[in-house]
Write an enzyme that holds these catalytic residues in place. Structure first.
Site, short mmCIF file in Angstrom:
data_model
loop_
_atom_site.label_atom_id
_atom_site.label_comp_id
_atom_site.label_asym_id
_atom_site.label_seq_id
_atom_site.Cartn_x
_atom_site.Cartn_y
_atom_site.Cartn_z
N LYS A 96 6.36 3.56 -7.10
CA LYS A 96 6.24 4.40 -5.88
C LYS A 96 7.42 4.47 -4.93
CE LYS A 96 3.31 4.76 -1.72
NZ LYS A 96 2.18 4.17 -0.94
N SER A 171 -1.86 7.20 0.19
CA SER A 171 -0.56 7.95 0.02
C SER A 171 -0.09 7.43 -1.37
CB SER A 171 0.43 7.06 1.20
OG SER A 171 0.58 5.66 0.52
N SER A 195 -3.95 2.86 0.32
CA SER A 195 -3.07 3.66 -0.36
C SER A 195 -2.96 3.34 -1.81
CB SER A 195 -1.81 3.71 0.23
OG SER A 195 -1.70 4.50 1.36
#
Lengths: 519, 501
Positions: A96, A171, A195
């Site tokens: 990420k 997210s 997330s």
């Protein structure tokens, strides 16, 4: 010219690439260990797959082909020399874009950090490299991890491989979509309010938020420091466990990191896969279900609970009355911390700088840069948090939210006196359509209703796919919650459930991902 | 509109008002590394060479508390008779400024590590004044802004600003007094004496360099006036940039007089930061304070609470050195000083220097005499603190030794000291290069003695006649002729011998 290709699973295509990308990380690790395949071949296969499906998915913000192949070669050399760094040495991974990498940009999905390459590796990044894991690139995310759909990325939304008109969650939508699109066998996410787990749920993949402090936050660009936690994402529970053990453990560079042995999650996953949950007490959280939850999600959840019972678990209903206030408390605490954490983006030392034409003061340049560099959701939360911390409002907002947080933690403590794990749906609905909730932040925030309590309390939590919703054919997630530093319980229950689910549903859920259009 | 008020005569203001002081002292700890990272803290290094992702506030970087700094904070608290918090946290103080990399300062807010103490301060006349301590807390320093192109390095009118983050993250302890009331006319003196006492204390503990000129000890002086006899405090101002002990006293005195002028003219004091100007000994308005600032403090989530155990606190208490007031008592006994002598010694700032000179082998009386008299004069002439003179206690001890060995007269010794102060080297080097030595070679002296006797035949006759005390005039002439290098005692012997005595 475009054609259609398989989801990458073993049931279609039958090219070498598809055969490799369809394997789980554990299977790849076994083949690498047996010398049946090289890391370079595996990495090449994934890079090809990324090139083919990225136009349809947009899971990545940066793909480091050269770096990945170099790391793969090193992993192969090390293995040939008899010193493989870890069980996952040579297995590729998608990171990420909120974790710092000294050899790749780290943008956090924001214009504010466009093109910024950090001077240091996050501890998670370092541990991955030391384990010989091959970093394919950085995945898309809502700007500074604020969002539940990846639509808040400054670089465009990621699409859900199950239906590219829908969101992949957020997210960390990029990381989960990369798994579901077979662009990576493993991924790292971060979870502040859900997330990792909510994207896992809506993409039919596994995501784990470890105990707060279980994985170092050093190098994790902070959204909300007291809630942020990096964790493993995989297509199976065992894969997540293998990754969990690589990244977890005490780090002196993070004062909030827990100085205790890492829970034995791999062993727990292997034990769970045997399918025996006798003696395990499972609590269904009364407050996380019912009105406002999609019918198909509720049915999938009930079926999952029945399956746990069938595996021998003792299932009871428990009440956590303060969970109802979790969302409200979260949307005071997280914005408050973010308003402070994001203050450093001021154009002075790194990142975007706007309006510095020699005529303006530093303060003006700061303002212009923050105006131009942050997207609307980030600005909304900075303003919310600034307000909540202001003199005269602090007690009513931030102070009160911290009290709610304590009450939620007590709810968990009381519940874990009765049961070993708690379960709920991961998210009230399946993946919604891109654009559907953009205009309505409150609606968007509800996606994290079930996941937020674990962040507020700091306990461990996993989302494991429970099948497809019968009304829209989209993935549903089962959330499993365990006490702090009892992450192993997630893996035992999760792996047992996963095996039973696959047996009942006739094969791995992930292999039912529809074919993607390829470039 | 507020008219510009005259500043008021000091005696007049005291008839109308009572001053209230509050002193905030920032002390940079002399730890090897910064408060929250491993960067060095050396003063004067090349700009931006002692920095890392943590103290530059890079995304993702996290603070880790410097344990030595926490120990120093607790030790300072113990020396100031404070209570130590059972549990305390850091807090973020949020405001935007380019010298602060994170745009928040990691500090402590409502949970300071030590609180409720006092410091007994000895004033110039030997009287003791107790200053109560509100709290002392830990925080990190900011970077330094260098405004280029404006006047006197201030931001106003500057063309651009250079940032040096070497200082960003250096550990600071902020020590805050309770309101100091009842000092009356002596308020400025109490302010100076307090900062002096604090400086001496911190220096004895070796926790800081306490150099006001380098900013490792900084004092903000809060001043307000109450109408005579009123218990209510007036509006205060906070004066910054007070860079010497003398400035502390002058800044307080000036603000008292300015407040009195404004208040008497019917004006109101604006709560604001004032900037002290050394050259004019006056203050000018800085930024308006408090009302405009909302620091949005909240507990620092990146750090865990600190809960010092009683055991640890007691261990730290045992590490406290002899504190200045204990030391003064001991020195007075050991050196057999009167109260007045001790006071002069302390007021001259010479205690440490004399002690070091004694340690280097000199007698306390000689050492005291040099530092309190001749060297204090030199410091005054140069306009520097005594300790800033370019001579070490060891060098002074060596001069004293040369005198006691008869190799220097007192007069020559001063020449040697002057040479050392002028940077000409150690005492022995000065003696060698300047050719300063007592002339004790009889043949050289004999000629001078004969000459002097020949020049004063009547005096010579008196001596021959048994009036030996008349020899002084001849000795004086010989000393003059030899430019003071002769050993006066030997000259006298030669004079008497030459006259048959």
């Amino acid at each position: 010219m475009t054609s259609t290709a398989s989801g990458g699973g073993p049931s279609d295509g039958r090219t070498d690439t598809a055969a490799l990308t369809g394997l789980t990380a554990a299977e790849l690790a076994a083949k690498l260990a047996a010398g049946e395949v090289s890391s370079v071949e595996v990495t090449r296969a994934y890079l090809d797959r990324i090139a083919a499906v990225e136009p349809a998915v947009h899971a990545f913000l940066h793909v480091d082909e050269e770096g990945a192949l170099a790391a793969a070669r090193r992993a192969d050399e090390d293995r040939a020399a008899g010193r493989a760094s870890s069980e996952l040495a040579g297995v590729p991974l998608a990171l990420k874009d909120v974790l710092t990498t000294s050899d790749m940009p780290t943008t956090c999905g924001s214009k504010m950090l466009e093109g910024w390459t950090p001077p240091y590796d996050a501890t998670v990044t370092r541990r991955l490299r030391e384990a010989g894991v091959v970093l394919l690139g950085k995945t898309n995310m809502d700007e500074f991890a604020m969002g539940s759909s990846t639509e808040n990325s400054a670089y465009g939304p990621t699409r859900n491989p199950w239906d590219t008109e829908r969101i992949p969650g957020g997210s960390g939508g990029g990381s989960s979509a990369a798994l579901a699109a077979f662009e990576a066998p493993l991924a790292i996410g971060t979870d502040t309010g859900g997330s990792i787990r909510q994207p896992g749920a809506v993409t039919g993949t596994v995501g784990v938020k470890p105990t707060y402090g279980g994985v170092s936050r050093h190098g994790l660009v902070a959204f909300s420091s007291s809630l942020d936690q990096a964790g493993p994402c995989g297509r199976t529970v065992l894969d997540a466990a293998l990754l969990h053990e690589v990244i977890a453990g005490h780090d002196p560079l993070d004062s909030t990191s827990v100085d205790a042995p890492v829970p034995q999650v791999v062993a727990a996953a292997r034990e769970g896969a045997a399918g025996d949950l006798r003696g395990v007490r499972v609590g269904v959280v009364r407050e996380l279900g019912g009105e406002g939850y999609q019918e198909g999600v509720q049915r999938s959840f009930r079926a999952a609970v029945d399956q746990l019972t069938a595996l021998g678990a003792e299932v009871v209903e428990v009440s956590c009355p303060h969970f109802d206030y979790g969302l409200g408390a979260y949307y005071l605490i997280a914005p408050s911390e973010c308003s402070s954490n994001l203050a450093r983006f001021d154009a002075m030392r790194y990142g975007l700088r706007v309006g510095d034409d020699g005529s303006r003061s530093a303060e003006e340049v700061m303002s212009l840069t923050r105006e131009a560099g942050f997207g609307p959701e980030v600005k909304r939360r900075i303003m919310l948090g600034t307000y909540a911390l202001s003199s005269g409002y602090y007690d009513a907002y931030y102070g009160q939210a911290q009290k709610v947080r304590t009450l939620i933690t007590r709810d968990f403590t009381a519940a874990f006196e009765q049961v070993d794990v708690l379960v709920s749906p991961t998210t009230p609905t399946t993946a919604f359509r891109i654009g559907e909730r953009v205009e309505n932040p409150m609606e968007m925030y509800l996606a994290d209703l079930c996941t937020i309590p674990s962040n507020l309390a700091g306990n461990a939590s996993m989302s494991v796919p429970s099948g497809l919703s019968d009304e829209d054919g989209l993935p549903v997630g089962l959330q499993i919650m365990a006490p702090p530093m009892a992450d192993d319980r997630l893996y035992r229950v999760g792996a047992a459930y996963e095996a039973a689910r696959d047996a009942a549903q006739g094969g791995a859920l992930i292999d039912r991902v529809p074919q993607l259009e390829v470039a | 509109m507020t008219a510009v008020a005259e500043i008021m005569d000091y005696d007049e203001l005291l008839e109308r008002f009572d001053p209230v002081l509050g002193l905030e002292v920032h002390v940079e700890l002399s730890t090897a590394t910064k408060m929250f990272c491993g960067c060095a803290t050396d003063f004067g290094a090349e700009p931006n060479t002692q920095v890392c992702p943590v103290c530059l506030g890079m995304p993702g970087a996290l603070p880790v508390v410097n344990g030595t700094a926490v120990e120093s904070a607790i030790r300072i608290g113990l020396a100031l008779n404070c209570r130590v918090a059972e549990w305390c946290r850091f807090a973020r103080k949020n405001y935007f400024y380019p010298d602060m990399p994170k745009n928040f300062q990691t500090s402590q807010y409502d949970e300071p590590i030590v609180f409720d103490g006092y410091l007994d301060v000895v004033l110039d006349d030997g009287e003791t004044f107790r200053v109560e301590i509100e709290r002392a807390h830990m925080e990190e320093d900011t970077g330094k802004s260098m405004h280029v192109g404006g006047a006197a390095g201030r931001i106003h009118g500057a063309e651009h600003t250079l940032m040096d983050y070497n200082r960003a993250g250096v550990p600071l302890i902020e020590i805050v007094t309770k309101p100091i009331v009842g000092a009356g006319e002596r308020a400025p003196e109490v302010a100076r004496a307090y900062v002096t006492a604090l400086r001496d204390l911190l220096r004895s503990m070796r926790v800081s360099d306490v150099r006001m000129d380098q900013g490792s000890l900084r004092c903000d002086a809060n001043v307000s006036l109450s109408p005579k006899g009123s218990a209510e405090f007036g509006t205060r101002t906070e004066t910054k940039n007070v860079n010497s002990l003398r400035s502390v006293e002058r800044a307080v005195r000036y603000e008292m007089r300015r407040h009195a002028g404004v208040l008497t003219a019917g004006g109101t004091i604006v709560q604001e930061t004032r900037h002290f100007d050394e050259s004019t000994a006056s203050t000018s308005a800085g930024r308006p304070k408090e009302t405009a600032e909302d620091y949005r403090y909240f507990p620092e989530p990146d750090l865990v609470p600190i809960a010092p155990s009683n055991e640890w606190i007691e261990q730290l208490r045992e590490t406290l050195p002899e504190l200045p007031w204990e030391r003064r008592k001991r020195v007075q006994q050991d050196w057999q000083l009167s109260d007045e002598e001790l006071r002069d010694l302390v007021n001259a700032g010479a205690l440490d220097l004399v002690a070091a000179t004694v340690d280097a082998g000199a007698s306390p009386a000689e050492a005291r005499s040099w530092w309190v008299a001749y060297l204090s004069q030199q410091a005054n002439t140069q306009g520097v603190e005594l300790e800033a003179l370019a001579i070490t206690p060891e060098q002074v001890a060596r001069v004293i030794e040369l005198v006691s060995e008869g190799k220097l007269t007192h007069k020559l010794a001063r020449q040697v000291v002057d040479g050392v102060l002028a940077g000409k080297g150690d005492p022995d080097e000065v003696v060698a290069t300047e050719g300063i030595e007592v002339v004790s070679d009889d043949s050289a002296l004999q000629a001078a003695v004969d000459e002097a006797l020949a020049a004063q035949p009547d005096v010579a006759d008196k001596i021959r006649g048994g009036k030996v005390q008349a020899a002084g005039a001849v000795v004086g002439a010989v000393m003059k002729a030899t430019q003071g290098q002769a050993d006066a005692k030997r000259v006298r012997e030669l004079v008497l011998a030459a006259c048959g005595q």
